[in-house]
Motif scaffolding. Structure first.
Motif, PDB file in Angstrom:
ATOM      1  N   PRO A  31       0.753  -1.136  -0.076  1.00 34.66           N
ATOM      2  CA  PRO A  31       0.200   0.088  -0.090  1.00 34.66           C
ATOM      3  C   PRO A  31       0.730   1.309  -0.115  1.00 34.66           C
ATOM      4  CG  PRO A  31       0.079  -0.929   2.337  1.00 34.66           C
ATOM      5  CD  PRO A  31       0.742  -1.849   1.406  1.00 34.66           C
ATOM      6  N   GLY A  32       0.156   2.417  -0.532  1.00 35.14           N
ATOM      7  CA  GLY A  32       1.076   3.601  -0.350  1.00 35.14           C
ATOM      8  C   GLY A  32       2.236   3.825  -1.082  1.00 35.14           C
TER       9      GLY A  32
ATOM     10  N   GLY B 140      -3.077  -2.455  -2.416  1.00 38.45           N
ATOM     11  CA  GLY B 140      -2.015  -2.431  -3.530  1.00 38.45           C
ATOM     12  C   GLY B 140      -2.461  -2.000  -4.962  1.00 38.45           C
ATOM     13  N   LYS B 141      -3.809  -1.594  -5.087  1.00 44.17           N
ATOM     14  CA  LYS B 141      -4.256  -1.213  -6.392  1.00 44.17           C
ATOM     15  C   LYS B 141      -4.248   0.204  -6.419  1.00 44.17           C
ATOM     16  CE  LYS B 141      -7.729  -5.202  -6.503  1.00 44.17           C
ATOM     17  NZ  LYS B 141      -9.102  -5.383  -6.607  1.00 44.17           N
TER      18      LYS B 141
ATOM     19  N   ALA C 154       5.074   8.598   5.066  1.00 45.36           N
ATOM     20  CA  ALA C 154       5.005   7.248   4.843  1.00 45.36           C
ATOM     21  C   ALA C 154       4.565   6.510   6.136  1.00 45.36           C
ATOM     22  CB  ALA C 154       6.638   6.787   4.667  1.00 45.36           C
ATOM     23  N   ALA C 155       3.947   5.170   5.602  1.00 45.55           N
ATOM     24  CA  ALA C 155       3.430   4.416   6.611  1.00 45.55           C
ATOM     25  C   ALA C 155       4.364   3.776   7.622  1.00 45.55           C
ATOM     26  CB  ALA C 155       2.688   3.239   5.900  1.00 45.55           C
ATOM     27  N   GLY C 156       3.893   3.690   8.837  1.00 45.79           N
ATOM     28  CA  GLY C 156       4.934   3.241   9.949  1.00 45.79           C
ATOM     29  C   GLY C 156       5.607   4.339  10.513  1.00 45.79           C
TER      30      GLY C 156
ATOM     31  N   ASN D 121       5.076   6.536   0.740  1.00 51.81           N
ATOM     32  CA  ASN D 121       4.139   7.435   0.765  1.00 51.81           C
ATOM     33  C   ASN D 121       2.727   6.971   0.491  1.00 51.81           C
ATOM     34  OD1 ASN D 121       6.315   9.110   1.123  1.00 51.81           O
ATOM     35  ND2 ASN D 121       6.390   9.451  -1.016  1.00 51.81           N
ATOM     36  N   ILE D 122       1.690   7.239   1.556  1.00 54.63           N
ATOM     37  CA  ILE D 122       0.364   6.808   1.434  1.00 54.63           C
ATOM     38  C   ILE D 122      -0.445   7.995   1.088  1.00 54.63           C
ATOM     39  CG2 ILE D 122      -1.755   6.164   2.616  1.00 54.63           C
ATOM     40  CD1 ILE D 122      -0.005   4.232   4.436  1.00 54.63           C
ATOM     41  N   ARG D 123      -0.592   8.933   1.686  1.00 54.54           N
ATOM     42  CA  ARG D 123      -1.373  10.130   1.043  1.00 54.54           C
ATOM     43  C   ARG D 123      -0.483  11.303   1.166  1.00 54.54           C
ATOM     44  NH1 ARG D 123      -7.137   9.923   3.389  1.00 54.54           N
ATOM     45  NH2 ARG D 123      -7.293  11.763   2.241  1.00 54.54           N
TER      46      ARG D 123
END
Length: 807
Positions: free
Chosen positions: A39-40, A63-64, A233-235, A789-791
């Motif tokens: 994701p992201g 993942g899309k 980023a996530a995490g 990077n997610i959003r």
């Protein structure tokens, strides 16, 4: 106004007539080698011909990803994520036979693991060009890591930082400096000090805009927008940098950036610490003439100001992703900068007619303490999948400065002592909202509103030592309060055809100023009010000379203004030495610019432009005489006309050697009148900057840069030429996550700036200035965390013009 409304109607009708062109869709899925969804991931759709990014998106939790409303054309798909190797696709074509493209599964390889398939990796170039701005990617500048923000800015193409802290872009002064789209509200000297307190490791990129679009405030002949690093980023992710450099003094620049993203929340913070120390050596030679041209006296004045400053800056925030289309954010910021300084001055005045001379000496101890704080609330909402969006910002920022100074002056009559208390405050509130409406087929409409309220207060007190006690001198003290309210509205539209592109905007601003000099036993109470409306149109036209769009012609026009900064309006008379004073001018008016520019660009390799700039009521520091004392105030002095030729070249002569060269050549007409003396002169001069980057292997790289700035005329000052150079070396560590860097600037010599004054009745004045610019340094950088990077969110605050007006 009718012409502009007609332009808007034309854009919409043109968009309507081309609506029958069918749009495409590109979609896919991203996983790791084991099939786990990623994701992201940042997914960019780039034009094949020059890799210009047309659309951005991010992969979902499964993942899309997908791009809709894609114009017919040839594209590349680029994927990037922290902890994974970059991926770039083969050519993708959208045309009448291929409207929908569903890609095979994209498998990202974890960084550090071997690849059997081909993966294209690339780093950002130092300089990128677009229709309305030039972008400097700071991470591509090796020497940035142990530098401060002001030094990085000074190495950016077309940017020149004067010894007094003023900044010009492509030869134009009055530049509006933004940090994350927000002005700083600081004086030129305070802004320079603030930028010196920001380590280069905090900077992401610098945007240079000579003709900003309508969504930006109309202030400034041009805009320099410094973007700070933002990890989304996530995490848990972040980076740390530590830099040290030394010349005559030791300096340090250290920064920590962190981000934690989980679920619907994203928390981020950065903190930086700096140790800044420097000196400024000024030498002036003044000759006073009798009316018949004979010499009345010669005056030599030498002064050296040295200081030590420790800066601490913090920024923290939280994003809440309320829905997939709605984000609410909070940003808190603050900083402090205690400084200790000392100015030592000596003078010798000689009288040839009598052979007499007079010597004076003295010093001033100062201890300014500066701190600021702010809060910002922001809201973003995407109204539909086509990109229609609404955003809003609500901000409050405040600055406080306190400074107690003591001056001791000695001459043949004895010793005198003076004390000054110089507190100042700036309170800023602003609110703004922006709306974006994509119209399809390359067209877009934007509109927005903004209001700001600024209050500044200066309560400057002067005391003289009389018989061992400090007594107020009300004739030289000053209590000045200034209030400003600016209300603005703008709208703009743009349209892109196969070869033609057009963009136009109109901004309306209403400004109300209220100044109040409070009375004391020696100064009467006085007030003034100004209220004015101004329209600021902007227009861009481009034409692609070939079907691939490699060569492009452009025309740009804009009208802008430069408002006096808040400190320039304060009438307080400041003591520099026995023969030099400076003061503000509460009756300054804004000066207006009109800019016309023709340009040609070939891909990202070469661009050249010719500009004509007309400005009136230019604000310059003008010097008059009170006996043999120089008193310098800002005045609406000049009407300037400038003819500029600017060129940028980005080439790779051989594999591993990248060159960015820029040159500015201009002819400036400088006309004005100050204290009864009329100035009408002209100068033809230029600036040349060269930046070389050498990629020695996958871990080693080097940088060599140099600059030359020719003579310049402005107001009463004719400044001489100056030049400088720098060297840097980088070694990557920890599989590219870290690096150690060495740099050296102007080895074995400090930069020396020479100038002379014109237009001061019966006086000639020559001056030199130098500071600690010969230095060497070392720095370390390390990035940690694994995610993507997610959003992406722009954590800016909305007070865009006011923050730079404290200069």
């Amino acid at each position: 106004m009718k012409i502009f409304c007609g332009f808007m109607l034309f854009i919409m009708l043109a968009n309507r007539t081309s609506a029958q062109v069918q749009k495409g869709k590109i979609s896919g899925n991203i996983t790791e080698a084991n099939g786990t969804a990623v994701p992201g991931v940042t997914v960019a759709l780039q034009e094949l011909k020059d890799t210009t990014v047309k659309l951005y998106t991010a992969s979902s939790s499964s993942g899309k990803f997908s791009f809709t409303n894609v114009n017919p054309g040839r594209y590349l798909l680029a994927c990037s994520a922290i902890g994974y190797r970059p991926y770039k696709s083969l050519q993708l074509t959208i045309d009448t036979t291929r409207i929908v493209i569903i890609l095979p599964v994209i498998v990202l390889q974890v960084a550090g693991k071997s690849l059997k398939e081909v993966v294209i990796t690339a780093s950002k170039p130092l300089v990128e060009h677009s229709i309305d701005r030039t972008t400097v990617n700071v991470d591509a500048m090796i020497s940035a890591a142990d530098s401060n923000a002001l030094e990085v800015l000074g190495k950016s193409p077309g940017v020149y930082v004067y010894p007094n802290g003023n900044i010009s872009l492509n030869g134009q002064g009055g530049v509006l400096v933004l940090i994350d789209d927000k002005p700083t509200y600081l004086s030129a000297q305070d802004l320079a000090a603030y930028l010196r307190s920001l380590p280069g490791g905090l900077l992401d990129k610098i945007e240079l805009m000579t003709n900003p679009p309508a969504r930006y405030d109309a202030a400034g002949s041009a805009i320099i927008n410094i973007k700070l690093k933002k990890n989304r980023a996530a995490g848990l992710n972040g980076n740390v940098s530590a830099g040290f450099n030394a010349g005559e003094y030791i300096r340090s620049n250290d920064a920590l950036n962190m981000n934690y993203r989980s679920g619907k929340f994203n928390a981020f913070a950065n903190i930086s610490w700096s140790r800044d120390a420097n000196f400024t050596q000024n030498n002036s030679n003044r000759t006073f003439f009798q009316p018949d041209g004979t010499i009345a006296s010669n005056l030599l004045v030498d002064s050296r100001y040295s200081y030590l400053s420790n800066g601490l800056n913090m920024r923290a925030g939280l994003d809440y992703f309320a829905t997939p289309n709605t984000t609410i954010g909070l940003v808190l910021l603050g900083g402090l900068r205690p400084t200790s300084g000392r100015t030592v001055f000596n003078s010798m005045q000689q009288y040839p007619a009598t052979g007499a001379d007079t010597a004076t000496s003295g010093y001033t101890n100062s201890g300014p303490h500066w701190y600021n704080g702010g809060i910002s609330l922001n809201f973003q909402h995407q109204l539909d999948e086509n990109g229609q969006s609404l955003s809003a910002d609500l901000d409050h920022i405040q600055y406080h400065t306190s400074d107690d100074e003591l001056t001791i002056n000695t001459d043949e009559t004895g010793t005198s002592q003076m004390q000054y208390q110089l507190p100042s405050t700036i309170q800023i509130y602003s609110v703004k909202s922006d709306y974006t409406l994509p119209l399809g087929t390359g067209a877009q409409f934007e509109a927005g509103l903004k209001s700001s309220w600024v209050t500044t207060g200066n309560n400057d007190q002067w005391f003289n030592n009389e018989d061992g006690a400090f007594v107020p001198d009300y004739t030289l003290s000053d209590h000045f309060v200034y209030q400003e309210n600016i209300n603005a509205a703008y709208m703009s539209a743009q349209k892109q055809w196969k070869r033609w592109g057009i963009k136009g905007g109109l901004r309306l601003e209403n400004t109300r100023d209220d100044g109040h000099q409070l009375s004391n036993p020696a100064i009467p109470d006085s007030t003034f009010t100004k209220n004015y409306y101004s329209l600021f149109p902007s227009f861009y036209l481009s034409y692609k000379l070939d079907t691939a769009g490699n060569s492009t012609l452009g025309f740009m026009y804009s009208r802008r203004l430069h408002r006096p900064n808040y400190q320039q309006l304060n009438p307080y008379l400041a003591y520099q030495n026995q023969y030099t004073r400076t003061a503000g001018n509460p009756y300054l008016n804004p000066n207006f610019y009109e800019i016309y520019q023709l340009s040609y660009a070939y891909k990202q390799f070469f661009d050249i432009s010719f500009a004509y700039i007309n400005s009136n009521n230019d604000i310059y520091r003008i010097t008059g005489l009170a006996g043999d004392i120089f008193i310098t105030r800002p005045e609406n002095f000049a009407t300037n006309n400038s003819f500029n030729l600017h060129a940028d070249v980005n080439v790779t002569p051989v594999n591993g050697w990248d060159i960015n060269a820029s040159g500015l050549f201009f002819h400036l007409l400088n006309k004005g009148e100050g204290y009864g003396t009329f100035i009408n002169d002209a100068v033809t001069t230029g600036e040349v900057e060269l930046f070389n980057e050498f990629h020695l292997d996958k871990n080693w790289s080097a940088e060599v840069n140099g600059s030359y700035h020719g003579p310049f005329h402005g107001g009463q000052t004719i400044a001489g030429a100056s030049w400088g150079y720098g060297l840097a070396l980088q070694r990557k560590l920890f599989n590219g996550n870290g690096s150690i860097r060495l740099r050296a600037d102007n080895l074995f010599r400090n930069l020396i700036f020479n100038s002379r004054s014109i237009g001061i009745a019966n006086v000639s004045n020559f001056a030199t200035q130098q500071s600690d610019t010969s230095l060497a340094g070392v720095s370390f950088q390390y990035s940690f965390g694994k995610s993507a990077n997610i959003r992406k969110r722009n954590h800016d605050i909305g007070a865009e013009d006011e923050q730079d007006r404290t200069k």
